[in-house]
Design an enzyme around this catalytic site. Structure first.
Site, PDB file in Angstrom:
ATOM      1  N   LYS A 115      -3.204  -1.906   5.467  1.00  0.00           N
ATOM      2  CA  LYS A 115      -3.114  -2.580   4.167  1.00  0.00           C
ATOM      3  C   LYS A 115      -4.425  -3.257   3.815  1.00  0.00           C
ATOM      4  CE  LYS A 115       1.313  -1.789   3.360  1.00  0.00           C
ATOM      5  NZ  LYS A 115       2.353  -2.577   4.044  1.00  0.00           N
ATOM      6  N   LYS A 197       3.760  14.726   6.061  1.00  0.00           N
ATOM      7  CA  LYS A 197       5.166  14.578   5.689  1.00  0.00           C
ATOM      8  C   LYS A 197       5.285  14.255   4.210  1.00  0.00           C
ATOM      9  CE  LYS A 197       5.700  10.904   8.139  1.00  0.00           C
ATOM     10  NZ  LYS A 197       6.368   9.724   8.694  1.00  0.00           N
ATOM     11  N   LYS A 200       6.224   8.573  -0.230  1.00  0.00           N
ATOM     12  CA  LYS A 200       6.494   7.917  -1.509  1.00  0.00           C
ATOM     13  C   LYS A 200       5.308   7.996  -2.454  1.00  0.00           C
ATOM     14  CE  LYS A 200       9.957   4.400  -0.415  1.00  0.00           C
ATOM     15  NZ  LYS A 200      10.112   3.054   0.080  1.00  0.00           N
TER      16      LYS A 200
END
Ligand code: TRP
Length: 334
Positions: A115, A197, A200
């Site tokens: 982050k 994968k 989102k």
């Protein structure tokens, strides 16, 4: 006397559209657990604030995530389905756990470092203590089973550290929580572009969302990568093709899979046909979920009732734990 059921807790951040990876990696397991365990499933709206500065869309995201969870088979009468911000006891336990949380340990957490890289202009303390808040979510119900993906392993280890520190420093209140996945390998739901994968936020064309309409599903699958040139005989199956087989297996019966496997071996496979089969399988799988979720999302009175009922169950469990924690710490003066 009936044996007390093990306690399950998990959370989903309302920051994007749920996709097939969320379904097979998490939601499906929630649904399978709801009869056998006492379950608390939460929309982590407070966690979302660590990265969201613009909160205008939060309401839509929260409603959609709740609706999609129910559409996938979660029954709000069987489980506690609630929003994190509706359970203020979470914040109180979070504060207690902060005294057991070491800055150095939090700074080393891979998700924190990621982050920091992604939002260097907003390295707030909430981001640093994200795992403390997550530990509070879990410990609030004294849960032992946490159905989450591999990426959450570190957070659970941190939660176990706080359990042990708390129990040693004060007195034994919390059991250790562990990741849970039905003893199977976590199912990988590959993206349609052959890289990693479904996710989102990354490449939306390579991810199938539970809210995608039929045309988008067909279009995304028709554009999936298959062309990897001519293959030497006996060469291992290219990853893009293996991924299509993995996806087909999720939504079509074994005999269909066997047919395409045989065609592949014989060198007569037609990827166009395979993609059509996959697209129709996905449409048949996603459409009822999308339609049900849409219906629930538009029923405000029902959603409100679900949230209130969920919050009441979660708060009842939280109140008991918090009293135990305060007694253990010595925050009781009479
Ligand atoms: N951190 C989790 C994620 O990003 C979401 C989450 C919040 C969670 N609180 C939790 C997961 C408690 C399990 C238990 O996916």
């Amino acid at each position: 006397m009936e044996k007390k059921k093990d306690i399950v807790m998990s959370g989903i951040r309302p920051t994007g559209f749920l996709h097939l990876g969320n379904y097979f990696g998490a939601l499906r397991n929630y649904v399978r657990m709801q009869d056998a365990y006492t379950c608390y499933f939460m929309v982590a709206d407070l966690h979302a604030l660590t990265t969201l500065r613009e909160t205008r869309e939060l309401k839509q995201h929260v409603r959609r995530v709740l609706a999609e969870n129910i559409a996938c088979g979660l029954d709000p009468d069987k489980v506690a389905l609630y929003c994190q911000s509706h359970v203020p006891e979470t914040a109180e336990l979070y504060l207690f756990l902060n005294m057991l949380a070491y800055k150095g340990e939090l700074e080393k957490t891979p998700t924190f470092k990621d982050k920091v890289r992604l939002q260097p202009e907003n390295v707030n303390a909430g981001l640093l203590t994200y795992p403390v808040l997550q530990a509070a979510d879990i410990l609030l119900h004294r849960a032992t089973l946490v159905p989450v993906g591999k990426d959450q392993e570190q957070h659970l280890e941190i939660a176990r550290n706080y359990v042990n520190r708390f129990n040693q420093r004060y007195s034994e209140v919390f059991p250790e929580p562990y990741a849970f996945n039905f003893g199977e390998d976590l199912i990988k739901v590959p993206s349609l572009d052959g890289a990693g994968k479904m996710s989102k936020s990354e490449n939306q064309m390579a991810t199938l969302y539970l809210a995608d309409d039929d045309e988008s599903i067909r279009k995304k699958i028709s554009k999936a990568k298959t062309d990897s040139g001519a293959l030497a005989p006996g060469a291992p199956m290219p990853e893009t093709i293996a991924n299509l087989f993995l996806l087909l297996k999720l939504v079509r019966p074994q005999d269909v899979l066997d047919k395409f496997q045989a065609d592949y071996q014989a060198g007569t496979i037609r990827y166009g046909d395979m993609k059509k089969e996959l697209a129709e399988g996905m449409v048949a799988f996603i459409t009822p979920i999308r339609e049900k979720a849409e219906h629930i999302r538009n029923d405000e009175a029902y959603l409100r009732q679900v949230m209130e009922q969920g919050a009441a169950k979660a708060r009842a469990s939280a109140a008991v734990t918090l009293q135990l924690a305060k007694d253990a710490i010595g925050l009781n003066y009479f």
